[in-house]
Design a protein around this motif. Structure first.
Motif, short mmCIF file in Angstrom:
data_model
loop_
_atom_site.label_atom_id
_atom_site.label_comp_id
_atom_site.label_asym_id
_atom_site.label_seq_id
_atom_site.Cartn_x
_atom_site.Cartn_y
_atom_site.Cartn_z
N GLY A 144 0.79 -1.23 0.00
CA GLY A 144 0.00 0.00 0.00
C GLY A 144 0.82 1.28 0.00
N ASN A 145 0.15 2.37 -0.32
CA ASN A 145 0.75 3.70 -0.31
C ASN A 145 0.21 4.56 0.84
N GLU A 146 -1.11 4.53 1.02
CA GLU A 146 -1.72 5.34 2.09
C GLU A 146 -2.71 4.49 2.88
N VAL A 147 -2.70 4.69 4.19
CA VAL A 147 -3.65 3.99 5.03
C VAL A 147 -4.46 5.01 5.82
N ARG A 148 -5.74 4.68 5.98
CA ARG A 148 -6.62 5.50 6.81
C ARG A 148 -7.29 4.59 7.82
N VAL A 149 -7.27 5.00 9.09
CA VAL A 149 -7.93 4.23 10.13
C VAL A 149 -8.95 5.12 10.82
N THR A 150 -10.17 4.60 10.94
CA THR A 150 -11.24 5.33 11.63
C THR A 150 -11.85 4.39 12.67
N SER A 151 -12.64 4.97 13.58
CA SER A 151 -13.37 4.13 14.54
C SER A 151 -14.70 4.79 14.86
N SER A 152 -15.59 4.01 15.46
CA SER A 152 -16.93 4.52 15.76
C SER A 152 -16.90 5.64 16.79
N LYS A 153 -15.83 5.71 17.61
CA LYS A 153 -15.74 6.76 18.63
C LYS A 153 -15.06 8.04 18.12
N GLY A 154 -14.56 8.02 16.88
CA GLY A 154 -14.03 9.27 16.33
C GLY A 154 -12.59 9.27 15.88
N THR A 155 -11.90 8.14 16.01
CA THR A 155 -10.55 8.06 15.43
C THR A 155 -10.64 8.32 13.93
N ASP A 156 -9.72 9.13 13.41
CA ASP A 156 -9.63 9.35 11.96
C ASP A 156 -8.21 9.81 11.66
N LEU A 157 -7.38 8.86 11.25
CA LEU A 157 -5.95 9.11 11.09
C LEU A 157 -5.51 8.59 9.72
N THR A 158 -4.75 9.41 9.00
CA THR A 158 -4.17 8.97 7.73
C THR A 158 -2.66 8.99 7.86
N MET A 159 -2.01 8.11 7.09
CA MET A 159 -0.54 8.07 7.10
C MET A 159 -0.03 7.45 5.82
N ASP A 160 1.18 7.84 5.45
CA ASP A 160 1.84 7.34 4.24
C ASP A 160 2.67 6.12 4.61
N ILE A 161 2.42 4.98 3.95
CA ILE A 161 3.18 3.76 4.24
C ILE A 161 3.96 3.29 3.01
N ARG A 162 4.14 4.19 2.07
CA ARG A 162 4.82 3.87 0.82
C ARG A 162 6.21 3.27 1.10
N GLY A 163 6.44 2.08 0.60
CA GLY A 163 7.76 1.47 0.75
C GLY A 163 8.04 0.84 2.10
N ARG A 164 7.11 0.93 3.02
CA ARG A 164 7.31 0.35 4.35
C ARG A 164 6.79 -1.09 4.37
N ARG A 165 7.51 -1.95 5.08
CA ARG A 165 7.11 -3.35 5.14
C ARG A 165 5.96 -3.55 6.12
N GLY A 166 5.03 -4.42 5.78
CA GLY A 166 4.05 -4.86 6.74
C GLY A 166 4.64 -5.98 7.57
N ASN A 167 4.41 -5.96 8.86
CA ASN A 167 4.94 -6.98 9.77
C ASN A 167 3.83 -7.91 10.22
N ALA A 168 4.03 -9.21 10.08
CA ALA A 168 3.06 -10.21 10.52
C ALA A 168 3.59 -10.87 11.78
N GLU A 310 -8.49 1.24 5.97
CA GLU A 310 -8.48 1.26 4.51
C GLU A 310 -7.06 1.45 4.01
N VAL A 311 -6.67 0.64 3.03
CA VAL A 311 -5.38 0.82 2.36
C VAL A 311 -5.65 1.23 0.92
N ASP A 312 -5.20 2.41 0.56
CA ASP A 312 -5.45 2.96 -0.78
C ASP A 312 -6.94 2.89 -1.14
N GLY A 313 -7.78 3.20 -0.14
CA GLY A 313 -9.23 3.27 -0.35
C GLY A 313 -9.96 1.96 -0.24
N LYS A 314 -9.23 0.84 -0.08
CA LYS A 314 -9.87 -0.47 0.03
C LYS A 314 -9.96 -0.88 1.50
#
Length: 324
Positions: A144-168, A310-314
């Motif tokens: 992914g390039n951009e991630v957005r995280v929201t929650s029912s209580k009002g979290t709404d945060l966007t961040m750039d993850i371009r080139g960063r590894r996902g850790n499992a 959401e990652v890149d809108g998905k």
């Protein structure tokens, strides 16, 4: 051995046979402190039973999470096949762990572990079954390039993850890998300076004695750093601690993680809480062990319920529903 230790052996068996797949004659370093010595002893006994060469080091408890262990211990960790860390304060986000991993160690973090956690709870999950799901979310972060995280209580945060590894992190480690146990999570460290928005913390902050949240904490984020913390007593504990370090990097947005362990329960202890299915967390402070570039005096995680990610809108996470 008392009867409780006999019950604890069940969890020790899971850690040694499934999490690290311990083999006879491997070098095992167990790093513990004066408060967690019994946990260390049970793990050591189980490792000896499996034919391993075991070294157990009991250190002075660290004063805070993220503080490096003593240099001789770090050197021992670097030369081990397996490193187990039943400690009171996290040493996961340290150069000692990073260097041991770089040298091929298989590392399991057991921060704030209790004797009860070796008996029941998140350790009862089927880690092999959870592994593919965790890997899919991590792969979505990596791609992914951009991630957005929201929650029912009002979290709404966007961040750039371009080139960063996902850790499992699914509690099974190969050479050069570390995982907290029994927390199962996928995470990513955003590019420094790119996180913006608001975090509403309503689940837990399992550090600093804060634990399960009484009333929501509202945190504003600007250009990768926490700009404002609002709330009641628990918010004040967090704010005062971050300010006490006199280091801007303590306020760094270091991580977005999502809990994936259906057996974990929210109890105010880090490695149970962060695995709870239906929560996500924002890590702050140090990011060097997650793929970022920041070494801060601390690393804390801020948990909230009912995340939508959401990652890149998905949409890939919708509360307890994983959509990858």
């Amino acid at each position: 051995m008392d009867m409780k230790e006999a019950l604890m052996f069940k969890g020790a068996k899971t850690i040694l046979d499934i999490c690290v797949a311990l083999k006879p004659n491997e070098q095992v370093v167990i790093l513990t402190d004066m408060y967690k010595e019994k946990l260390g002893s049970v793990l050591a006994a189980a490792a000896v039973e499996r034919g391993a060469e075991v070294s157990m080091v009991v250190m002075t408890p660290r004063e805070r999470s993220g503080q490096e262990p003593p240099k001789p211990v770090a050197e021992a960790m670097k030369n081990a096949d397996v490193v187990l860390l039943p400690v009171s304060y996290s040493v996961t986000h340290t150069y000692a762990v990073k260097n041991a991993a770089a040298n091929g160690a298989r590392i399991v973090a057991l921060t704030e572990f209790t004797e009860e956690m070796l008996i029941s709870g998140g350790l009862e999950a089927d880690f092999r079954e959870l592994k593919p799901l965790c890997q899919k979310i991590a792969a979505a972060f990596s791609a992914g390039n951009e991630v957005r995280v929201t929650s029912s209580k009002g979290t709404d945060l966007t961040m750039d993850i371009r080139g960063r590894r996902g850790n499992a992190l699914y509690c099974i480690v190969g050479p050069g890998e570390f995982s907290p146990v029994p927390n199962v999570e996928a995470n990513v460290s955003p590019l420094e300076g790119t996180a913006n928005g608001r975090i509403v913390v309503d689940a837990s902050i399992p550090y600093l004695g804060i634990g399960v949240i009484d009333e929501p904490i509202y945190i504003d984020v600007e250009n990768g750093f926490i700009a404002k913390i609002e709330g009641t007593r628990q918010a004040e504990v967090l704010r005062r601690d971050l300010e006490s370090h006199n280091d801007k990097n303590s306020f760094n947005i270091a991580e977005l993680g999502v809990g994936l362990n259906p057996k974990c329960k929210l109890i105010g202890i880090m490695l149970e809480d962060e695995g709870v299915l239906g929560t996500a967390h924002i890590g702050i402070g140090t990011s060097i062990t997650l793929g970022g570039n920041v070494k801060a005096p601390c690393h804390y995680d801020l948990l909230f319920w009912d995340p939508k990610i959401e990652v890149d809108g998905k949409l890939i996470v919708d509360g307890k529903n994983i959509l990858v």
